[in-house]
Design a protein around this motif. Structure first.
Motif, PDB file in Angstrom:
ATOM      1  N   ASP B 178       0.926  -1.219  -0.135  1.00 26.19           N
ATOM      2  CA  ASP B 178      -0.007  -0.052  -0.116  1.00 26.19           C
ATOM      3  C   ASP B 178       0.761   1.233   0.100  1.00 26.19           C
ATOM      4  N   GLU B 205      -1.490  -1.216  -3.865  1.00 23.05           N
ATOM      5  CA  GLU B 205      -2.624   0.032  -3.616  1.00 23.05           C
ATOM      6  C   GLU B 205      -2.203   1.242  -3.804  1.00 23.05           C
ATOM      7  N   GLN B 206      -3.015   1.924  -4.601  1.00 19.77           N
ATOM      8  CA  GLN B 206      -2.715   3.602  -4.624  1.00 19.77           C
ATOM      9  C   GLN B 206      -1.089   3.864  -4.960  1.00 19.77           C
ATOM     10  N   ASP B 230      -7.570   3.215  -3.796  1.00 15.34           N
ATOM     11  CA  ASP B 230      -7.935   3.629  -2.439  1.00 15.34           C
ATOM     12  C   ASP B 230      -8.348   4.983  -2.223  1.00 15.34           C
ATOM     13  N   ASN B 250     -10.646  -0.428  -3.027  1.00 14.14           N
ATOM     14  CA  ASN B 250     -10.650  -0.513  -1.810  1.00 14.14           C
ATOM     15  C   ASN B 250     -11.747   0.095  -1.089  1.00 14.14           C
ATOM     16  N   LYS B 252     -14.068   1.012   2.119  1.00 12.09           N
ATOM     17  CA  LYS B 252     -14.040   1.153   3.433  1.00 12.09           C
ATOM     18  C   LYS B 252     -15.209   1.749   3.932  1.00 12.09           C
TER      19      LYS B 252
END
Lengths: 340, 340
Positions: B178, B205-206, B230, B250, B252
């Motif tokens: 990440d 991720e990102q 994300d 992702n 959340k």
């Protein structure tokens, strides 16, 4: 869990004429899923243009083995299992999807709309469908439909303007026009829509054949009335393909395979800025009441299929003053009728 | 229905360092919605980069008047009412969304995953997050995380390669990387991803700042590893914007406003062919257990937020042998701890 099913021929009150066909009955298969003494009901209605029939339905249902599932709440697994049995077969898949959802609702003692967090008082008015017919018969049908707040008129014949003029001599009630792909070129379609545009028409459904994608995009841009996709949209993946070709979609359980997919389609379509209509085939109160559970999420509804048949097997959702009126029964909200 | 809420500061076990910030605690607001003696619990966790804080949360919650709703099952209406109170405020909206869903589950005596038809045994393994730190501290943290089957490693500092090499000296466990937007040009990002590609990395991720859209599309095309959005994805409408820029998203609860939106996002993303990961902030077992209810629908999960704090208020979802393990309690599946 156990699955039962039987053939059932839906007898139409009036011969039903679209731009493409005419018929007096619709084959259906009724399903029942039973778990620990509780039974959920489902239905597959199979008008000929869906390419399903008794034979395909029975063949599909005969492959289902529900005894492998101990817990009916595993709906994602069970519905994926149904999907995995064979491609297509959307109406018969809808029949087991509906029965499973009805069962789950009964096991939790909740109407489906309540399980889904919906307000039943947000259910829309339904339109009432008038098939293509002679002016005299159309007049008679409109008299019978006087309690409805919206009419759905099938166009796509030689007499389209005459039909609308006949109706407008009798009533100013808002009309949904359904062409069932019956206008086969874009200029004619636009001329017709322009002609319709000052006649209190809510929208025009599937004016062009679904294959005319470029022409449909052109028509969407020019049309003064919203254009709704019916034949052009079967399941979720179609929504992405047609989002620039239509202003909205008509979702039917028999086309998409049942309540789960229909619900996903509604959220997807609304996320994409499309209007959503929920429709039906000629069906008993079983499938119509199932679809009605989702209607509070929809902009428009055309849930009159049970009113078009003579031999309904169930009591369920009612139309009161033109409005879809959901009861508080669990599941899809139906009770079996005792027919002598 | 009645709403209660209180401030609560989540104390982190370890100082938490991302590419952009470092902190020892996270402000949270705990919510409770009570109806006829039954209470649903919710939580807003507000790490500083979300632009929410005690003041904004309390201001938002103070505007809510739940006494107007007699029926907690009208979740669509109630959640739309929350949305209508103010724009943004996603974490605090998540807190009331979670509390309402917990309440509904308790009123029907069903875990949410069961109401949603999910198989709890389909819940994935969760990753366990290791923040940016010195090699010694990283080694210590990995020792502590030995029961996890996946590690999530925060990159985006000067020492990225050193961090991965340090970990790979100790363990071969699959890693999610990440970057939190920490690599600021596409060529560097691709070089890093190529370097990572033979090191048992599940996804990245990102990697780039969310504003670098063209560069992200380029990177998606070239990358040998899946790239997950994300910061670039908050709610459903973002998914449509980034579908060609990332391989997955992702989700959340604190970003998107709660379980309802998260669930819609999962179905939408999967329909678009995107992979779905469900993540969290530093949170108590309340919000983590809520997110866990959706995890059987997701490809990956990063639900370790409750393990990163010292002062959890609840018992809920457990990680057993690295796997998200849902209990059979109704609603989001939590019980209040009695803390002396």
């Amino acid at each position: 869990m156990q699955l039962f099913f039987y053939q059932y021929e839906l007898q139409l009150k009036h011969q039903f004429t679209l731009s493409s066909s005419s018929r007096k009955s619709t084959p259906a298969v009724m399903t029942e899923i039973t778990h620990e003494g509780v039974t959920g009901y489902g239905e597959a209605s199979m008008p000929p243009y869906l390419n399903e029939n008794y034979e395909t339905a029975i063949k599909f249902l005969s492959k289902i083995n529900l005894s492998q599932f101990k817990d009916p709440f595993l709906t994602e697994d069970i519905l994926e299992y149904f999907d995995s049995i064979d491609k297509g077969n959307f109406a018969v898949k809808a029949s087991v999807d509906i029965a499973l959802h009805d069962l789950i609702g009964k096991l939790t003692a909740l109407p489906l709309y309540k399980m889904w967090g919906l307000n039943k008082f947000n259910a829309p008015n339904t339109s009432f469908t008038i098939g293509i017919d002679t002016p005299d018969i159309i007049k008679q049908k409109i008299d019978e439909a006087s309690s409805f707040k919206i009419l759905k008129i099938k166009l796509g014949s030689e007499n389209d303007k005459k039909i609308i003029e006949t109706i407008r001599e009798i009533t100013d009630v808002p009309i949904c026009v359904d062409v069932n792909q019956g206008w086969n070129n874009k200029d004619f379609a636009l001329d017709m829509i322009n002609w319709l545009s000052d006649k209190n028409i809510l929208f025009v459904e599937q004016p062009l054949p679904k294959e005319l994608m470029k022409e449909s995009a052109w028509l969407k841009e020019k049309s003064p009335l919203p254009i709704i996709a019916d034949e052009a949209v079967q399941t979720s993946s179609d929504i992405l393909k047609i989002r620039d070709l239509y202003h909205g979609i008509n979702i039917k359980l028999m086309k998409c395979g049942g309540l789960r997919t229909a619900r996903e389609m509604i959220y997807l379509a609304k996320e994409l800025g499309l209007k959503v209509m929920i429709g039906c085939m000629t069906e008993t109160s079983c499938a119509v009441s199932a679809a009605a559970q989702l209607s509070p999420l929809c902009h428009w509804a055309d849930l009159d299929g049970n009113l078009l048949i003579k031999n309904d097997l169930f009591d369920g959702m009612k139309i009161i003053d033109g409005k879809i009126t959901l009861n508080d029964l669990p599941g899809i909200g139906i009770e079996k009728k005792f027919i002598s």
